[in-house]
Motif scaffolding. Structure first.
Motif, PDB file in Angstrom:
ATOM      1  N   TRP A 120       0.859  -1.182   0.000  1.00  0.00           N
ATOM      2  CA  TRP A 120       0.000   0.000   0.000  1.00  0.00           C
ATOM      3  C   TRP A 120       0.905   1.244   0.000  1.00  0.00           C
ATOM      4  N   PRO A 121       1.369   1.670  -1.172  1.00  0.00           N
ATOM      5  CA  PRO A 121       2.348   2.754  -1.249  1.00  0.00           C
ATOM      6  C   PRO A 121       1.858   4.104  -0.706  1.00  0.00           C
ATOM      7  N   ASP A 122       0.553   4.310  -0.587  1.00  0.00           N
ATOM      8  CA  ASP A 122       0.043   5.571  -0.048  1.00  0.00           C
ATOM      9  C   ASP A 122       0.127   5.618   1.483  1.00  0.00           C
ATOM     10  N   ALA A 123       0.400   4.475   2.104  1.00  0.00           N
ATOM     11  CA  ALA A 123       0.503   4.432   3.563  1.00  0.00           C
ATOM     12  C   ALA A 123       1.792   5.124   4.007  1.00  0.00           C
ATOM     13  N   GLU A 124       1.724   5.740   5.167  1.00  0.00           N
ATOM     14  CA  GLU A 124       2.885   6.419   5.731  1.00  0.00           C
ATOM     15  C   GLU A 124       3.454   5.583   6.872  1.00  0.00           C
ATOM     16  N   GLU A 125       4.770   5.450   6.880  1.00  0.00           N
ATOM     17  CA  GLU A 125       5.432   4.564   7.828  1.00  0.00           C
ATOM     18  C   GLU A 125       5.072   4.881   9.281  1.00  0.00           C
ATOM     19  N   ASP A 126       5.134   6.131   9.676  1.00  0.00           N
ATOM     20  CA  ASP A 126       4.835   6.496  11.071  1.00  0.00           C
ATOM     21  C   ASP A 126       3.394   6.136  11.443  1.00  0.00           C
ATOM     22  N   SER A 127       2.475   6.350  10.519  1.00  0.00           N
ATOM     23  CA  SER A 127       1.070   6.021  10.782  1.00  0.00           C
ATOM     24  C   SER A 127       0.874   4.522  10.925  1.00  0.00           C
ATOM     25  N   VAL A 128       1.539   3.750  10.058  1.00  0.00           N
ATOM     26  CA  VAL A 128       1.423   2.286  10.124  1.00  0.00           C
ATOM     27  C   VAL A 128       2.021   1.772  11.427  1.00  0.00           C
ATOM     28  N   LEU A 129       3.190   2.271  11.794  1.00  0.00           N
ATOM     29  CA  LEU A 129       3.818   1.835  13.046  1.00  0.00           C
ATOM     30  C   LEU A 129       2.955   2.171  14.253  1.00  0.00           C
ATOM     31  N   ALA A 130       2.286   3.309  14.207  1.00  0.00           N
ATOM     32  CA  ALA A 130       1.437   3.732  15.333  1.00  0.00           C
ATOM     33  C   ALA A 130       0.242   2.801  15.530  1.00  0.00           C
ATOM     34  N   LEU A 131      -0.159   2.075  14.503  1.00  0.00           N
ATOM     35  CA  LEU A 131      -1.300   1.157  14.612  1.00  0.00           C
ATOM     36  C   LEU A 131      -0.962  -0.056  15.475  1.00  0.00           C
ATOM     37  N   ASP A 132       0.319  -0.356  15.611  1.00  0.00           N
ATOM     38  CA  ASP A 132       0.816  -1.418  16.483  1.00  0.00           C
ATOM     39  C   ASP A 132       0.147  -2.777  16.242  1.00  0.00           C
ATOM     40  N   GLY A 133      -0.179  -3.050  15.002  1.00  0.00           N
ATOM     41  CA  GLY A 133      -0.705  -4.358  14.648  1.00  0.00           C
ATOM     42  C   GLY A 133      -2.190  -4.563  14.866  1.00  0.00           C
ATOM     43  N   ASN A 134      -2.914  -3.538  15.216  1.00  0.00           N
ATOM     44  CA  ASN A 134      -4.362  -3.662  15.421  1.00  0.00           C
ATOM     45  C   ASN A 134      -5.033  -3.788  14.045  1.00  0.00           C
ATOM     46  N   ARG A 135      -5.564  -4.965  13.747  1.00  0.00           N
ATOM     47  CA  ARG A 135      -6.119  -5.255  12.420  1.00  0.00           C
ATOM     48  C   ARG A 135      -7.287  -4.346  12.054  1.00  0.00           C
ATOM     49  N   ASP A 136      -8.195  -4.105  12.979  1.00  0.00           N
ATOM     50  CA  ASP A 136      -9.352  -3.255  12.675  1.00  0.00           C
ATOM     51  C   ASP A 136      -8.924  -1.811  12.421  1.00  0.00           C
ATOM     52  N   ALA A 137      -8.016  -1.311  13.250  1.00  0.00           N
ATOM     53  CA  ALA A 137      -7.511   0.055  13.039  1.00  0.00           C
ATOM     54  C   ALA A 137      -6.754   0.148  11.726  1.00  0.00           C
ATOM     55  N   PHE A 138      -6.045  -0.908  11.375  1.00  0.00           N
ATOM     56  CA  PHE A 138      -5.316  -0.958  10.108  1.00  0.00           C
ATOM     57  C   PHE A 138      -6.294  -0.897   8.937  1.00  0.00           C
ATOM     58  N   ALA A 139      -7.388  -1.644   9.028  1.00  0.00           N
ATOM     59  CA  ALA A 139      -8.398  -1.626   7.966  1.00  0.00           C
ATOM     60  C   ALA A 139      -9.022  -0.242   7.819  1.00  0.00           C
ATOM     61  N   VAL A 140      -9.322   0.406   8.937  1.00  0.00           N
ATOM     62  CA  VAL A 140      -9.901   1.752   8.891  1.00  0.00           C
ATOM     63  C   VAL A 140      -8.892   2.724   8.292  1.00  0.00           C
ATOM     64  N   TYR A 141      -7.627   2.609   8.703  1.00  0.00           N
ATOM     65  CA  TYR A 141      -6.575   3.477   8.162  1.00  0.00           C
ATOM     66  C   TYR A 141      -6.463   3.296   6.646  1.00  0.00           C
ATOM     67  N   LEU A 142      -6.436   2.040   6.201  1.00  0.00           N
ATOM     68  CA  LEU A 142      -6.330   1.785   4.757  1.00  0.00           C
ATOM     69  C   LEU A 142      -7.548   2.308   4.012  1.00  0.00           C
TER      70      LEU A 142
END
Length: 114
Positions: free
Chosen positions: A21-43
């Motif tokens: 997902w090239p539009d994702a930002e590294e700091d934002s992804v790291l901040a999700l800390d592996g939470n799948r639901d939060a990751f889905a909402v972020y994406l």
């Protein structure tokens, strides 16, 4: 790969996420800390797709490549060894060719002696 393993190794998976997902930002992804639901909402926020669609994409991605940092983690040694025979032909065993790795029947010479 199971999600709990992904969550436990979130930092190692982050480069693969950024590649997928090239539009994702590294700091934002790291901040999700592996939470799948939060990751889905972020994406869904960055792609404009529904969270349900992004969950489907995450599940497809989850079944793909395992980052090397995770695959060679010493905690996975027993699992990797147990799976090492899956590529052998019928009738073969993982220890069939131990002779290629040295003579197990000869004692090592003492240190300092030949």
């Amino acid at each position: 790969m199971q999600w709990d393993e992904i969550q436990a190794n979130w930092e190692a998976f982050t480069p693969a996420i950024l590649d997928h997902w090239p539009d994702a930002e590294e700091d934002s992804v790291l901040a999700l800390d592996g939470n799948r639901d939060a990751f889905a909402v972020y994406l869904s926020d960055i792609t404009g797709e529904s969270p349900r669609e992004t969950l489907t994409q995450i599940e497809e991605w989850r079944m793909g490549h395992i980052p090397t940092d995770v695959a060679i983690d010493p905690k996975r040694d027993n699992a990797n060894i147990a799976q090492s025979d899956r590529h052998l032909g019928p009738g073969e065993e993982t220890s069939d060719r131990d002779d290629l790795f040295g003579d197990d029947n000869e004692a090592e010479p003492p240190v300092g002696r030949t």
